[in-house]
Design an enzyme around this catalytic site. Structure first.
Site, PDB file in Angstrom:
ATOM      1  CB  SER A  11       5.424  44.156 119.035  1.00 12.19           C
ATOM      2  OG  SER A  11       5.641  42.757 119.012  1.00 12.19           O
ATOM      3  CG  HIS A  34       2.280  44.839 121.856  1.00  8.92           C
ATOM      4  ND1 HIS A  34       0.965  45.175 122.121  1.00  8.92           N
ATOM      5  CD2 HIS A  34       2.233  43.807 120.983  1.00  8.92           C
ATOM      6  CE1 HIS A  34       0.159  44.376 121.422  1.00  8.92           C
ATOM      7  NE2 HIS A  34       0.906  43.535 120.726  1.00  8.92           N
ATOM      8  CG  ASP A  36       2.717  40.417 119.951  1.00  7.06           C
ATOM      9  OD1 ASP A  36       1.536  40.780 120.043  1.00  7.06           O
ATOM     10  OD2 ASP A  36       3.607  41.089 119.390  1.00  7.06           O
ATOM     11  CG  MET A  38       1.619  34.715 119.172  1.00  6.32           C
ATOM     12  SD  MET A  38       2.280  34.796 117.496  1.00  6.32           S
ATOM     13  CE  MET A  38       2.528  36.564 117.320  1.00  6.32           C
ATOM     14  CG  HIS A  67      -1.965  41.080 121.270  1.00  8.48           C
ATOM     15  ND1 HIS A  67      -1.548  41.326 119.980  1.00  8.48           N
ATOM     16  CD2 HIS A  67      -3.213  40.548 121.164  1.00  8.48           C
ATOM     17  CE1 HIS A  67      -2.496  40.948 119.134  1.00  8.48           C
ATOM     18  NE2 HIS A  67      -3.511  40.461 119.827  1.00  8.48           N
ATOM     19  CG  MET A  69      -2.635  37.107 119.181  1.00  5.29           C
ATOM     20  SD  MET A  69      -1.257  37.687 118.182  1.00  5.29           S
ATOM     21  CE  MET A  69      -0.167  38.239 119.483  1.00  5.29           C
ATOM     22  CG  MET A 138      -5.763  42.218 115.691  1.00  2.00           C
ATOM     23  SD  MET A 138      -4.163  42.517 116.474  1.00  2.00           S
ATOM     24  CE  MET A 138      -3.008  41.932 115.217  1.00  2.00           C
ATOM     25  CG  PHE A 144       3.479  35.159 111.232  1.00  4.61           C
ATOM     26  CD1 PHE A 144       4.529  34.330 111.616  1.00  4.61           C
ATOM     27  CD2 PHE A 144       2.242  34.588 110.941  1.00  4.61           C
ATOM     28  CE1 PHE A 144       4.353  32.956 111.686  1.00  4.61           C
ATOM     29  CE2 PHE A 144       2.059  33.210 111.003  1.00  4.61           C
ATOM     30  CZ  PHE A 144       3.117  32.388 111.383  1.00  4.61           C
ATOM     31  N   GLY A 145       4.944  39.159 112.713  1.00  2.81           N
ATOM     32  CA  GLY A 145       5.375  40.530 112.488  1.00  2.81           C
ATOM     33  C   GLY A 145       5.704  40.742 111.022  1.00  2.81           C
ATOM     34  N   GLY A 146       5.929  41.997 110.659  1.00  2.00           N
ATOM     35  CA  GLY A 146       6.413  42.317 109.324  1.00  2.00           C
ATOM     36  C   GLY A 146       5.389  42.235 108.219  1.00  2.00           C
ATOM     37  CG  ASP A 176      -0.529  44.513 117.175  1.00  2.00           C
ATOM     38  OD1 ASP A 176       0.534  44.650 116.542  1.00  2.00           O
ATOM     39  OD2 ASP A 176      -0.731  43.575 117.988  1.00  2.00           O
ATOM     40  N   GLY A 177      -0.047  45.964 113.884  1.00  2.00           N
ATOM     41  CA  GLY A 177       0.236  45.267 112.635  1.00  2.00           C
ATOM     42  C   GLY A 177       0.510  46.229 111.498  1.00  2.00           C
ATOM     43  N   GLY A 178       1.750  46.212 111.013  1.00  2.00           N
ATOM     44  CA  GLY A 178       2.098  47.058 109.875  1.00  2.00           C
ATOM     45  C   GLY A 178       2.148  48.536 110.191  1.00  2.00           C
ATOM     46  CB  SER A 199       9.160  44.937 111.602  1.00  2.00           C
ATOM     47  OG  SER A 199       7.928  45.397 111.093  1.00  2.00           O
TER      48      SER A 199
HETATM   49  C1  DX5 Z   1       1.164  40.232 115.197  1.00  2.00           C
HETATM   50  C2  DX5 Z   1       1.459  40.836 116.539  1.00  2.00           C
HETATM   51  C3  DX5 Z   1       2.060  42.169 116.436  1.00  2.00           C
HETATM   52  C4  DX5 Z   1       3.372  42.202 115.688  1.00  2.00           C
HETATM   53  C5  DX5 Z   1       3.457  43.487 114.959  1.00  2.00           C
HETATM   54  O1  DX5 Z   1       0.218  39.243 115.306  1.00  2.00           O
HETATM   55  O2  DX5 Z   1       0.289  40.950 117.335  1.00  2.00           O
HETATM   56  O3  DX5 Z   1       2.176  42.798 117.710  1.00  2.00           O
HETATM   57  O4  DX5 Z   1       4.495  42.075 116.509  1.00  2.00           O
HETATM   58  O5  DX5 Z   1       4.574  43.480 114.147  1.00  2.00           O
HETATM   59  P1  DX5 Z   1       4.759  44.552 112.984  1.00  2.00           P
HETATM   60  O6  DX5 Z   1       4.734  45.906 113.638  1.00  2.00           O
HETATM   61  O7  DX5 Z   1       6.058  44.201 112.391  1.00  2.00           O
HETATM   62  O8  DX5 Z   1       3.603  44.392 112.038  1.00  2.00           O
HETATM   63 ZN    ZN Z   2       0.375  42.229 119.138  1.00  2.00          ZN
END
Ligand code: DX5
Ligand code: ZN
Length: 224
Positions: A11, A34, A36, A38, A67, A69, A138, A144-146, A176-178, A199
């Site tokens: 992402s 990827h 995102d 939003m 993706h 959102m 998810m 949010f990332g991270g 997706d996520g973490g 991240s």
């Molecule tokens: C969060 C996004 C993810 C995000 C993942 O809502 O959909 O794609 O960028 O970031 P990490 O890998 O840092 O969790």
């Molecule tokens: Zn995503």
């Protein structure tokens, strides 16, 4: 039945978005990029939309994994397929007519995917799996990332994979996520085969090496 491919989809959310095209160039060894999108309504964050995705796709040969959102994907999603996205994912919680939308995306040459927030059950969608090319489970709350990977969604991934296996269908499961070196094995073991990592890839000293490591760890955990 053939095994699904193991795919890494970094992402760009955690990249320097002011230099998006160059940042995508740093992850060309990945399988997908990827993106995102939003809208600050479906999630409390705002990134970029159709004009940026259209322009980016003119500047990269990578396959885009969009993706969405956003609220009202039924109105907006097909334009991303028309822009050339290889895959368009919309949220189950936001779509009023997911089967109609999935068919519209496929008609425009994109893979159609539904995303489920952590608390959204997969069961209402299991009968609709033949309409879909991918389910995004998810592993954080979107926005949010991270954030930290939520282990509580692993049983949902396993139930989704069991339903796909029972159908004998070639449908992918994305997480997706973490997703990181620490968590990707658990997601793969549960049955995911497409791994979004933001991240973990963009904060690595060497994104290409991190992509290779994540791919190896996921492949090693695909035990079925
Ligand atoms: C969060 C996004 C993810 C995000 C993942 O809502 O959909 O794609 O960028 O970031 P990490 O890998 O840092 O969790
Ligand atoms: Zn995503």
């Amino acid at each position: 039945m053939s095994l699904p491919p193991i795919l890494i989809s970094p992402s760009v959310l955690d990249s320097d978005l002011s230099r998006l095209s160059e940042e995508v160039g740093r992850i060309e060894s990945a399988d997908l990029v990827h993106l995102d999108v939003m809208d600050n309504h479906f999630v409390p964050n705002l990134t970029f939309g159709l004009p940026v995705v259209q322009r980016l796709l003119e500047h990269t040969s990578m396959r885009a994994d969009v993706h969405l959102m956003i609220e009202n994907p039924d109105t907006w999603a097909t334009a991303y397929a028309e822009a050339g996205a290889a895959s368009v994912t919309f949220h189950a919680e936001a779509s009023r007519a997911p089967v109609k939308l999935a068919r519209e995306l496929r008609e425009r040459g994109a893979r159609a995917a539904v995303a489920l927030r952590p608390a959204t059950p997969v069961e209402p969608y299991l009968d609709l799996l033949p309409e879909l090319d991918m389910i995004l489970v998810m592993t954080v709350e979107p926005g949010f990332g991270g954030q930290s990977f939520i282990d509580g969604v692993l049983p949902k991934i396993a139930r989704t994979r069991a339903a796909i296996d029972a159908l004998g269908a070639d449908i992918w499961i994305q997480v997706d996520g973490g997703v990181s070196r620490q968590t990707i094995g658990r997601a793969a073991d549960a049955g995911a085969n497409v791994f979004v990592a933001g991240s973990a890839v963009y904060r690595a000293d060497d994104p290409a090496a991190e992509i290779a490591t994540l791919r190896e760890l996921a492949t090693a955990s695909w035990t079925r």
